[in-house]
Design an enzyme around this catalytic site. Structure first.
Site, PDB file in Angstrom:
ATOM      1  N   THR A 112       0.828  -1.204   0.000  1.00 34.53           N
ATOM      2  CA  THR A 112       0.000   0.000   0.000  1.00 34.53           C
ATOM      3  C   THR A 112       0.867   1.261   0.000  1.00 34.53           C
ATOM      4  O   THR A 112       0.524   2.252  -0.638  1.00 34.53           O
ATOM      5  CB  THR A 112      -0.920  -0.002   1.232  1.00 34.53           C
ATOM      6  OG1 THR A 112      -1.721  -1.192   1.193  1.00 34.53           O
ATOM      7  CG2 THR A 112      -1.826   1.211   1.243  1.00 34.53           C
TER       8      THR A 112
ATOM      9  N   THR B 185       3.550   0.157  13.394  1.00 31.95           N
ATOM     10  CA  THR B 185       3.621  -0.825  12.310  1.00 31.95           C
ATOM     11  C   THR B 185       3.195  -0.183  10.994  1.00 31.95           C
ATOM     12  O   THR B 185       2.911  -0.884  10.022  1.00 31.95           O
ATOM     13  CB  THR B 185       2.708  -2.032  12.611  1.00 31.95           C
ATOM     14  OG1 THR B 185       1.374  -1.554  12.894  1.00 31.95           O
ATOM     15  CG2 THR B 185       3.224  -2.847  13.783  1.00 31.95           C
TER      16      THR B 185
ATOM     17  N   ARG C 196       4.377   3.518   9.200  1.00 27.44           N
ATOM     18  CA  ARG C 196       5.556   4.018   8.503  1.00 27.44           C
ATOM     19  C   ARG C 196       6.376   4.860   9.482  1.00 27.44           C
ATOM     20  O   ARG C 196       5.824   5.678  10.238  1.00 27.44           O
ATOM     21  CB  ARG C 196       5.183   4.878   7.284  1.00 27.44           C
ATOM     22  CG  ARG C 196       4.723   4.092   6.063  1.00 27.44           C
ATOM     23  CD  ARG C 196       5.863   3.322   5.445  1.00 27.44           C
ATOM     24  NE  ARG C 196       5.487   2.611   4.229  1.00 27.44           N
ATOM     25  CZ  ARG C 196       5.048   1.358   4.188  1.00 27.44           C
ATOM     26  NH1 ARG C 196       4.903   0.689   5.318  1.00 27.44           N
ATOM     27  NH2 ARG C 196       4.759   0.779   3.046  1.00 27.44           N
TER      28      ARG C 196
ATOM     29  N   ASP D 262       7.934  -1.889  13.840  1.00 28.32           N
ATOM     30  CA  ASP D 262       8.244  -2.801  12.734  1.00 28.32           C
ATOM     31  C   ASP D 262       8.771  -2.025  11.533  1.00 28.32           C
ATOM     32  O   ASP D 262       9.059  -2.613  10.502  1.00 28.32           O
ATOM     33  CB  ASP D 262       6.994  -3.597  12.344  1.00 28.32           C
ATOM     34  CG  ASP D 262       7.276  -4.660  11.287  1.00 28.32           C
ATOM     35  OD1 ASP D 262       8.184  -5.489  11.508  1.00 28.32           O
ATOM     36  OD2 ASP D 262       6.594  -4.648  10.239  1.00 28.32           O
TER      37      ASP D 262
ATOM     38  N   GLU E 238      15.443   1.878   5.807  1.00 27.26           N
ATOM     39  CA  GLU E 238      15.375   0.422   5.860  1.00 27.26           C
ATOM     40  C   GLU E 238      16.261  -0.133   4.742  1.00 27.26           C
ATOM     41  O   GLU E 238      16.167   0.330   3.609  1.00 27.26           O
ATOM     42  CB  GLU E 238      13.938  -0.066   5.667  1.00 27.26           C
ATOM     43  CG  GLU E 238      13.027   0.262   6.831  1.00 27.26           C
ATOM     44  CD  GLU E 238      11.614  -0.267   6.661  1.00 27.26           C
ATOM     45  OE1 GLU E 238      11.337  -0.907   5.625  1.00 27.26           O
ATOM     46  OE2 GLU E 238      10.791  -0.050   7.545  1.00 27.26           O
TER      47      GLU E 238
ATOM     48  N   HIS F 145      10.463  -5.017   9.624  1.00 30.04           N
ATOM     49  CA  HIS F 145       9.400  -4.777   8.642  1.00 30.04           C
ATOM     50  C   HIS F 145       8.875  -6.089   8.055  1.00 30.04           C
ATOM     51  O   HIS F 145       8.886  -6.312   6.842  1.00 30.04           O
ATOM     52  CB  HIS F 145       9.891  -3.859   7.518  1.00 30.04           C
ATOM     53  CG  HIS F 145       8.755  -3.143   6.841  1.00 30.04           C
ATOM     54  ND1 HIS F 145       8.935  -1.989   6.105  1.00 30.04           N
ATOM     55  CD2 HIS F 145       7.424  -3.408   6.777  1.00 30.04           C
ATOM     56  CE1 HIS F 145       7.770  -1.578   5.616  1.00 30.04           C
ATOM     57  NE2 HIS F 145       6.833  -2.438   6.017  1.00 30.04           N
TER      58      HIS F 145
ATOM     59  N   ALA G 231       5.733  -7.366   9.364  1.00 25.70           N
ATOM     60  CA  ALA G 231       4.327  -7.506   9.764  1.00 25.70           C
ATOM     61  C   ALA G 231       3.430  -7.895   8.596  1.00 25.70           C
ATOM     62  O   ALA G 231       2.413  -8.570   8.780  1.00 25.70           O
ATOM     63  CB  ALA G 231       3.834  -6.211  10.402  1.00 25.70           C
ATOM     64  N   TRP G 232       3.797  -7.501   7.392  1.00 27.15           N
ATOM     65  CA  TRP G 232       2.979  -7.740   6.207  1.00 27.15           C
ATOM     66  C   TRP G 232       3.218  -9.116   5.587  1.00 27.15           C
ATOM     67  O   TRP G 232       2.503  -9.521   4.670  1.00 27.15           O
ATOM     68  CB  TRP G 232       3.293  -6.684   5.147  1.00 27.15           C
ATOM     69  CG  TRP G 232       4.731  -6.710   4.704  1.00 27.15           C
ATOM     70  CD1 TRP G 232       5.800  -6.174   5.364  1.00 27.15           C
ATOM     71  CD2 TRP G 232       5.269  -7.332   3.533  1.00 27.15           C
ATOM     72  NE1 TRP G 232       6.966  -6.407   4.677  1.00 27.15           N
ATOM     73  CE2 TRP G 232       6.675  -7.120   3.545  1.00 27.15           C
ATOM     74  CE3 TRP G 232       4.712  -8.042   2.476  1.00 27.15           C
ATOM     75  CZ2 TRP G 232       7.511  -7.594   2.546  1.00 27.15           C
ATOM     76  CZ3 TRP G 232       5.543  -8.524   1.474  1.00 27.15           C
ATOM     77  CH2 TRP G 232       6.924  -8.286   1.518  1.00 27.15           C
TER      78      TRP G 232
END
Length: 342
Positions: free
Chosen positions: A104, A260, A262, A285, A290, A309, A311-312
């Site tokens: 997203t 979680t 941005r 997260d 990054e 990162h 979580a997705w």
């Protein structure tokens, strides 16, 4: 992005080709990938039959020259999360007409203004990982209060480390942003027994009533009253840096900040300065940049929980993500549009 340990056992060829001999068809390129997404993409290649050739590079690189070379003949690029700067977009413009992004938050990875200027269509994915990210946010809260990961690691190292823990039930959870993920976090939290205090630009009265949630008049009210503040805003020009020292200073001693969404929602340096005082904690997260550099001072803070990162990246979220990206690419090739962002 860093492959999970289980992914490292997957054996994949360096390049996977589909209908490579159909030079009459446009080319779809996945310039970098991770194993879990590669296998899902491979299983959907038949959806491009008669529409395009497909080339999937199964390794990962951040080298802009390599990325540009791999995309040089592509009409459509399927991005699994590489950074597309204005300079890189300028190098591939003219040939590449569409980039489908695996998430997203394309604004964090692709220079959308440059894409618009260069005439490159950008598609994203929506709501594919609402539950996965929401569960991860709750997991971060539990790690802070119940310390399962920490205690597991210490016990494996030897001895029998005793520790006190804290319950979540009965505490006040402040939700900043009641979109898809924020709603799911709220429902999970309600089931746990947390009290809910929600700030959203367009609060849904029916949703708040169903959750027995209180609507906060301002974002500052959430920061000043909540035991835990969880961020669930989309990143855009209006929300970049929306949280600064003024908001973080409102957090009471013992409070927890969860992010979680941005990292760029928080003013650069503000979280580090607030955490360095030692009276609040955070569980995140997402970072900026990054990957987080090994020498970044955030890594030294004992009152900060960091996950890279991920979580997705649940099994169901990845499947939904790949489905949307393939559909966006197929629709573009057919002359249609799906999840078009730019």
């Amino acid at each position: 992005m860093i492959a999970a340990a289980s992914e490292c056992r997957v054996s994949l060829p360096p390049v996977i080709e589909y209908d490579a001999d159909r030079a009459d068809l446009p080319l779809v390129v996945v310039p970098v990938s991770i194993p879990s997404m590669t296998t899902l993409l491979r299983d959907r290649l038949d959806e491009f039959a008669g529409l395009a050739r497909v080339r999937i590079h199964t390794d990962w690189t951040d080298d802009e020259d390599v990325l540009a070379a791999r995309m040089s003949d592509a009409t459509v690029v399927m991005s699994t999360g590489f950074r597309a700067s204005a300079r890189l977009l300028e190098r591939i413009a003219g040939r590449v007409r569409c980039i489908t992004f695996c998430g997203t938050g394309a604004v964090s990875f692709i220079d959308l203004e440059a894409a618009r200027r260069l005439g490159i269509t950008i598609c994203n994915a929506v709501h594919y990982g609402d539950n996965a990210v929401a569960e991860h946010a709750i997991a971060l809260m539990f790690e802070h209060t119940h310390r399962v990961g920490e205690l597991n690691a210490r016990t494996h190292q030897g001895g029998w480390p005793g520790a006190d823990i804290t319950e979540l039930s009965g505490r006040t959870l402040g939700i900043i942003g009641l979109g898809g993920i924020g709603r799911r976090v709220s429902r999970l939290a309600h089931g746990i027994g947390l009290r809910l205090l929600v700030w959203d630009r367009h609060p849904d009265a029916a949703e708040l009533a169903a959750l027995n949630a209180e609507s906060a008049a301002t974002m500052d009210e959430v920061f000043s009253r909540a035991d835990i503040v969880s961020l669930h805003l989309a990143l855009n020009d209006a929300t970049r840096g929306i949280i600064g020292p003024a908001q973080l200073d409102l957090m009471r001693p013992g409070a927890l900040l969860v992010n979680t969404a941005r990292a760029e929602l928080i003013e650069p340096g503000a979280m580090l300065r607030r955490l360095s005082r030692g009276d609040i904690a955070a569980a995140i997260d997402v970072t900026a940049p990054e990957p987080l550099p090994d020498d970044d001072p955030l890594r030294t803070l004992p009152n900060l929980i960091i996950t890279p990162h991920v979580a997705w990246r649940s099994d169901r979220a990845l499947a939904a993500l790949v489905e949307q990206n393939v559909r966006s690419a197929v629709e573009f090739l057919k002359g249609g549009a799906y999840n078009v962002l730019v």
